[in-house]
Scaffold this motif. Structure first.
Motif, PDB file in Angstrom:
ATOM      1  N   LEU A  16      12.920  17.279  36.969  1.00  0.00           N
ATOM      2  CA  LEU A  16      14.250  17.869  36.878  1.00  0.00           C
ATOM      3  C   LEU A  16      14.317  19.141  37.700  1.00  0.00           C
ATOM      4  CD1 LEU A  16      17.084  18.017  35.662  1.00  0.00           C
ATOM      5  CD2 LEU A  16      16.075  19.196  33.703  1.00  0.00           C
ATOM      6  N   GLY A  17      13.299  19.990  37.578  1.00  0.00           N
ATOM      7  CA  GLY A  17      13.286  21.225  38.335  1.00  0.00           C
ATOM      8  C   GLY A  17      13.235  20.965  39.830  1.00  0.00           C
ATOM      9  N   ASP A  18      12.474  19.970  40.249  1.00  0.00           N
ATOM     10  CA  ASP A  18      12.377  19.655  41.671  1.00  0.00           C
ATOM     11  C   ASP A  18      13.686  19.086  42.198  1.00  0.00           C
ATOM     12  OD1 ASP A  18       9.791  20.469  41.676  1.00  0.00           O
ATOM     13  OD2 ASP A  18       8.941  18.456  41.562  1.00  0.00           O
ATOM     14  N   ARG A  19      14.395  18.378  41.376  1.00  0.00           N
ATOM     15  CA  ARG A  19      15.572  17.690  41.859  1.00  0.00           C
ATOM     16  C   ARG A  19      16.805  18.569  41.858  1.00  0.00           C
ATOM     17  NH1 ARG A  19      15.979  12.271  38.658  1.00  0.00           N
ATOM     18  NH2 ARG A  19      17.060  13.792  37.441  1.00  0.00           N
ATOM     19  N   CYS A  20      17.220  19.057  40.727  1.00  0.00           N
ATOM     20  CA  CYS A  20      18.550  19.667  40.681  1.00  0.00           C
ATOM     21  C   CYS A  20      18.553  21.175  40.754  1.00  0.00           C
ATOM     22  CB  CYS A  20      19.317  19.200  39.456  1.00  0.00           C
ATOM     23  SG  CYS A  20      18.961  20.091  37.968  1.00  0.00           S
ATOM     24  N   CYS A  21      17.527  21.815  40.337  1.00  0.00           N
ATOM     25  CA  CYS A  21      17.592  23.274  40.234  1.00  0.00           C
ATOM     26  C   CYS A  21      16.551  23.981  41.090  1.00  0.00           C
ATOM     27  CB  CYS A  21      17.429  23.686  38.769  1.00  0.00           C
ATOM     28  SG  CYS A  21      18.686  22.965  37.711  1.00  0.00           S
ATOM     29  N   SER A  35      25.224  25.461  29.753  1.00  0.00           N
ATOM     30  CA  SER A  35      26.175  24.376  30.009  1.00  0.00           C
ATOM     31  C   SER A  35      26.212  24.025  31.499  1.00  0.00           C
ATOM     32  CB  SER A  35      27.573  24.746  29.508  1.00  0.00           C
ATOM     33  OG  SER A  35      28.021  25.941  30.116  1.00  0.00           O
ATOM     34  N   TYR A  36      26.123  25.020  32.353  1.00  0.00           N
ATOM     35  CA  TYR A  36      26.105  24.773  33.804  1.00  0.00           C
ATOM     36  C   TYR A  36      24.822  24.044  34.200  1.00  0.00           C
ATOM     37  CZ  TYR A  36      25.394  25.660  38.757  1.00  0.00           C
ATOM     38  OH  TYR A  36      25.122  25.517  40.087  1.00  0.00           O
ATOM     39  N   LEU A  37      23.695  24.491  33.697  1.00  0.00           N
ATOM     40  CA  LEU A  37      22.422  23.842  34.011  1.00  0.00           C
ATOM     41  C   LEU A  37      22.414  22.395  33.521  1.00  0.00           C
ATOM     42  CD1 LEU A  37      20.006  26.796  33.218  1.00  0.00           C
ATOM     43  CD2 LEU A  37      20.757  25.996  35.474  1.00  0.00           C
ATOM     44  N   ALA A  38      22.988  22.159  32.353  1.00  0.00           N
ATOM     45  CA  ALA A  38      23.075  20.790  31.826  1.00  0.00           C
ATOM     46  C   ALA A  38      23.972  19.940  32.722  1.00  0.00           C
ATOM     47  CB  ALA A  38      23.600  20.809  30.396  1.00  0.00           C
ATOM     48  N   PHE A  39      25.075  20.510  33.159  1.00  0.00           N
ATOM     49  CA  PHE A  39      25.977  19.791  34.057  1.00  0.00           C
ATOM     50  C   PHE A  39      25.230  19.408  35.336  1.00  0.00           C
ATOM     51  CE2 PHE A  39      28.986  19.248  37.432  1.00  0.00           C
ATOM     52  CZ  PHE A  39      30.034  18.572  36.848  1.00  0.00           C
ATOM     53  N   CYS A  40      24.511  20.351  35.916  1.00  0.00           N
ATOM     54  CA  CYS A  40      23.746  20.077  37.136  1.00  0.00           C
ATOM     55  C   CYS A  40      22.740  18.951  36.902  1.00  0.00           C
ATOM     56  CB  CYS A  40      23.020  21.332  37.608  1.00  0.00           C
ATOM     57  SG  CYS A  40      24.108  22.621  38.221  1.00  0.00           S
ATOM     58  N   SER A  41      22.046  19.021  35.803  1.00  0.00           N
ATOM     59  CA  SER A  41      21.069  18.003  35.477  1.00  0.00           C
ATOM     60  C   SER A  41      21.712  16.627  35.337  1.00  0.00           C
ATOM     61  CB  SER A  41      20.357  18.382  34.175  1.00  0.00           C
ATOM     62  OG  SER A  41      19.527  17.338  33.749  1.00  0.00           O
ATOM     63  N   ASP A  42      22.873  16.597  34.682  1.00  0.00           N
ATOM     64  CA  ASP A  42      23.568  15.342  34.424  1.00  0.00           C
ATOM     65  C   ASP A  42      24.146  14.724  35.690  1.00  0.00           C
ATOM     66  OD1 ASP A  42      24.621  13.326  32.713  1.00  0.00           O
ATOM     67  OD2 ASP A  42      26.569  14.331  32.742  1.00  0.00           O
ATOM     68  N   ARG A  66      23.380  20.380  46.633  1.00  0.00           N
ATOM     69  CA  ARG A  66      23.028  21.758  46.283  1.00  0.00           C
ATOM     70  C   ARG A  66      24.164  22.723  46.612  1.00  0.00           C
ATOM     71  NH1 ARG A  66      17.976  20.331  48.316  1.00  0.00           N
ATOM     72  NH2 ARG A  66      18.476  21.263  50.336  1.00  0.00           N
ATOM     73  N   ALA A  67      24.764  22.557  47.772  1.00  0.00           N
ATOM     74  CA  ALA A  67      25.854  23.454  48.175  1.00  0.00           C
ATOM     75  C   ALA A  67      27.041  23.322  47.216  1.00  0.00           C
ATOM     76  CB  ALA A  67      26.287  23.154  49.609  1.00  0.00           C
ATOM     77  N   ALA A  68      27.378  22.101  46.852  1.00  0.00           N
ATOM     78  CA  ALA A  68      28.501  21.890  45.929  1.00  0.00           C
ATOM     79  C   ALA A  68      28.194  22.476  44.547  1.00  0.00           C
ATOM     80  CB  ALA A  68      28.823  20.402  45.818  1.00  0.00           C
ATOM     81  N   LEU A  69      26.966  22.286  44.070  1.00  0.00           N
ATOM     82  CA  LEU A  69      26.603  22.832  42.762  1.00  0.00           C
ATOM     83  C   LEU A  69      26.503  24.351  42.806  1.00  0.00           C
ATOM     84  CD1 LEU A  69      24.080  20.113  41.586  1.00  0.00           C
ATOM     85  CD2 LEU A  69      26.384  20.542  40.697  1.00  0.00           C
ATOM     86  N   ARG A  70      26.101  24.896  43.936  1.00  0.00           N
ATOM     87  CA  ARG A  70      26.095  26.352  44.089  1.00  0.00           C
ATOM     88  C   ARG A  70      27.531  26.883  44.038  1.00  0.00           C
ATOM     89  NH1 ARG A  70      23.508  26.687  48.789  1.00  0.00           N
ATOM     90  NH2 ARG A  70      21.511  26.465  47.767  1.00  0.00           N
ATOM     91  N   ASP A  71      28.443  26.193  44.747  1.00  0.00           N
ATOM     92  CA  ASP A  71      29.868  26.558  44.697  1.00  0.00           C
ATOM     93  C   ASP A  71      30.374  26.502  43.255  1.00  0.00           C
ATOM     94  OD1 ASP A  71      29.800  26.705  47.466  1.00  0.00           O
ATOM     95  OD2 ASP A  71      30.845  24.794  47.769  1.00  0.00           O
ATOM     96  N   LEU A  72      29.982  25.452  42.557  1.00  0.00           N
ATOM     97  CA  LEU A  72      30.408  25.296  41.171  1.00  0.00           C
ATOM     98  C   LEU A  72      29.874  26.426  40.302  1.00  0.00           C
ATOM     99  CD1 LEU A  72      31.811  23.617  38.959  1.00  0.00           C
ATOM    100  CD2 LEU A  72      29.644  22.356  38.704  1.00  0.00           C
TER     101      LEU A  72
END
Length: 161
Positions: A16-21, A35-42, A66-72
């Motif tokens: 999970l850490g390698d992939r989304c965060c 909640s944001y971290l959970a959203f990213c993971s999901d 990554r760019a979209a999730l950073r924007d989010l």
């Protein structure tokens, strides 16, 4: 009672850490809402695959996601106040993907509005079931199916009598 973490649990956390965060600084990740971290993971896997489909490579897909999730992350509180945080996030991803699209201008995104074309990409290129594709876009399964059917209808030639 304390429990020792199992190897599969550790492996899942590492993946999970390698992939989304992985793009986040550890200190930054600790300061972000759970909640944001959970959203990213999901949403990471679908976002990465969608970005890859748009840009033509998995590496570029990860960069787009990554760019979209950073924007989010910068707009998280605004997204939470919206009627659908997932739809808000999808708009960010879709815009990022459109900036990096490798398909010719006359492809699906040249023929349909962005959401309709995105729905067809999710369903037919990525093979997502309607429920999961709708979840990614912030729509109900029925809402996604309506969007998909309208997109298909708009692609079919009209017959005049």
């Amino acid at each position: 009672m304390l429990m020792r973490p199992s190897p599969p649990g550790l492996r899942a956390e590492a993946e999970l850490g390698d992939r989304c965060c992985a793009w986040m600084e550890p200190r930054t990740a600790q300061q972000l809402p759970v909640s944001y971290l959970a959203f990213c993971s999901d949403h990471w896997a679908v976002y990465q695959r969608f970005g890859a489909a748009a840009a033509g490579s998995r590496h570029a897909g990860s960069r787009i996601a990554r760019a979209a999730l950073r924007d989010l992350g910068e707009q998280w509180h605004r997204a939470l106040r919206s009627s659908s945080p997932a739809a808000h996030a999808w708009g960010l991803l879709s815009r990022r993907a459109s900036e990096n699209r490798t398909a010719p201008r006359y492809g699906l995104h040249g023929l349909l509005d962005r959401d309709a074309a995105d729905a067809l990409v999710l369903r037919y290129r990525l093979g997502l079931p309607p429920r999961r594709a709708g979840h990614a876009m912030g729509l109900s399964e029925a809402g996604f199916e309506l969007l998909r059917r309208r997109a298909l209808r708009d692609l079919l030639p009209t017959h005049t009598l």
